[in-house]
Scaffold this motif. Structure first.
Motif, PDB file in Angstrom:
ATOM      1  N   GLN A 140       0.832  -1.195   0.000  1.00 23.32           N
ATOM      2  CA  GLN A 140       0.000   0.000   0.000  1.00 23.32           C
ATOM      3  C   GLN A 140       0.870   1.250   0.000  1.00 23.32           C
ATOM      4  O   GLN A 140       1.910   1.280   0.665  1.00 23.32           O
ATOM      5  N   PRO A 141       0.534   2.313  -0.718  1.00 20.26           N
ATOM      6  CA  PRO A 141      -0.688   2.446  -1.514  1.00 20.26           C
ATOM      7  C   PRO A 141      -0.617   1.747  -2.871  1.00 20.26           C
ATOM      8  O   PRO A 141      -1.626   1.480  -3.488  1.00 20.26           O
ATOM      9  N   HIS A 142       0.590   1.418  -3.353  1.00 18.81           N
ATOM     10  CA  HIS A 142       0.698   0.727  -4.628  1.00 18.81           C
ATOM     11  C   HIS A 142       2.060   0.042  -4.692  1.00 18.81           C
ATOM     12  O   HIS A 142       3.034   0.485  -4.078  1.00 18.81           O
ATOM     13  N   GLY A 143       2.095  -1.034  -5.433  1.00 16.91           N
ATOM     14  CA  GLY A 143       3.351  -1.762  -5.582  1.00 16.91           C
ATOM     15  C   GLY A 143       3.225  -3.219  -5.164  1.00 16.91           C
ATOM     16  O   GLY A 143       2.181  -3.665  -4.679  1.00 16.91           O
ATOM     17  N   THR A 144       4.303  -3.955  -5.355  1.00 17.24           N
ATOM     18  CA  THR A 144       4.353  -5.385  -5.048  1.00 17.24           C
ATOM     19  C   THR A 144       5.657  -5.688  -4.324  1.00 17.24           C
ATOM     20  O   THR A 144       6.703  -5.100  -4.634  1.00 17.24           O
ATOM     21  N   CYS A 145       5.588  -6.615  -3.380  1.00 10.00           N
ATOM     22  CA  CYS A 145       6.773  -7.049  -2.643  1.00 10.00           C
ATOM     23  C   CYS A 145       6.891  -8.566  -2.758  1.00 10.00           C
ATOM     24  O   CYS A 145       5.939  -9.294  -2.467  1.00 10.00           O
ATOM     25  N   VAL A 146       8.058  -9.025  -3.186  1.00 12.33           N
ATOM     26  CA  VAL A 146       8.362 -10.456  -3.223  1.00 12.33           C
ATOM     27  C   VAL A 146       9.351 -10.741  -2.099  1.00 12.33           C
ATOM     28  O   VAL A 146      10.428 -10.137  -2.041  1.00 12.33           O
ATOM     29  N   SER A 147       8.969 -11.654  -1.196  1.00 14.22           N
ATOM     30  CA  SER A 147       9.806 -12.007  -0.055  1.00 14.22           C
ATOM     31  C   SER A 147      10.358 -13.417  -0.242  1.00 14.22           C
ATOM     32  O   SER A 147       9.597 -14.375  -0.399  1.00 14.22           O
TER      33      SER A 147
END
Length: 276
Positions: free
Chosen positions: A253-260
């Motif tokens: 949030q508010p925008h985007g992507t997370c790869v863990s």
């Protein structure tokens, strides 16, 4: 001691005699002492044989590891000297031939583009094969360089964070390549699909566990089964599971992507703890 009498007569005087009961031969001291020494000697010889056998086995493993390391180094050098120079030479010849007619120039431009696209792949193969790169420091440095090259080409701002280490940590080539493939896939997905303006790569070490975060400020992602297959997310999770690791995806949030990406660090190939 015995005494006797006849019926109606008094008891006789007590008669006595002495006799010795000899111990069995295995109960004698002159048998037990040599037997104990013999048993101790046999135990010593058995333990020494087992230790020597384990030493020989470890020595053989080290010889095989050294042979493999030398072979990988030789292949990396051959690839760099032969294939790399051939690609560079072919590219220069194609650039020189651009002075020809229009159709030839279009074909050569396409060929040059393909050759330049092959060079990073050759560099990646050489880096993967070279045993001198079997360390966390080399892995972190290559992730930084390769991701910087891709984000620069896409005009995306790149932020890189890595842990500070006092010693060097050895990692095996399979683990190193797997981490590279996971990060490469995550970065490629972000650059191709997120329309992001900024990409972050953060690496942390918690004891013997490695955690990598790839985060962008793009449009986010919809984690449907079709999307997972399209972006290779299932393949990433399968890769991580081979090393007892996990890969998780989340919208930011508010925008985007997370790869863990979370992985346990492996023991090095020679059986040590990987520290030097």
């Amino acid at each position: 001691r015995v005494r006797a009498r006849v019926t109606g007569s008094p008891w006789s005087n007590v008669a006595s005699t002495r006799f010795i009961v000899l111990p069995r031969y295995w109960e004698r001291l002159r048998f037990r002492v040599p037997a104990a020494l013999l048993a101790a000697g046999l135990c010593y010889l058995l333990l020494r044989w087992l230790a020597h056998r384990r030493y020989e086995r470890r020595l053989e493993l080290l010889r095989q590891h050294e042979t493999l390391v030398e072979e990988r180094k030789r292949i990396a050098m051959d690839l760099h000297d032969d294939l790399g120079s051939e690609l560079s030479g072919t590219t220069m010849l194609a650039e020189a031939a651009l002075l020809g007619d229009q159709d030839t120039r279009h074909a050569l431009v396409d060929m040059i583009s393909r050759l330049r696209g092959m060079m990073p792949k050759v560099d990646e193969i050489i880096w993967t094969l070279d045993s001198r790169n079997d360390t966390l420091s080399s892995l972190f440095g290559y992730l930084n360089r390769s991701t910087t090259a891709r984000t620069t080409a896409m005009k995306v701002r790149f932020i890189f964070v890595r842990p500070w280490m006092t010693g060097e940590r050895k990692v095996n080539p399979d683990f190193r390549r797997m981490v590279l493939m996971l990060v490469k896939e995550s970065v490629n997905n972000a650059l191709k699909h997120s329309r992001c303006e900024q990409l972050g790569l953060s690496i942390t070490l918690d004891g013997d566990h490695l955690r990598i975060l790839v985060q962008d400020n793009g449009c986010g992602m919809v984690l449907t089964p079709a999307a997972s297959l399209r972006h290779g997310l299932s393949n990433m999770q399968d890769r991580a599971r081979q090393f007892n690791g996990t890969v998780a995806f989340a919208d930011v949030q508010p925008h985007g992507t997370c790869v863990s990406i979370e992985l346990p660090l492996p023991v090095d190939a020679t059986g040590g703890n990987g520290l030097k």
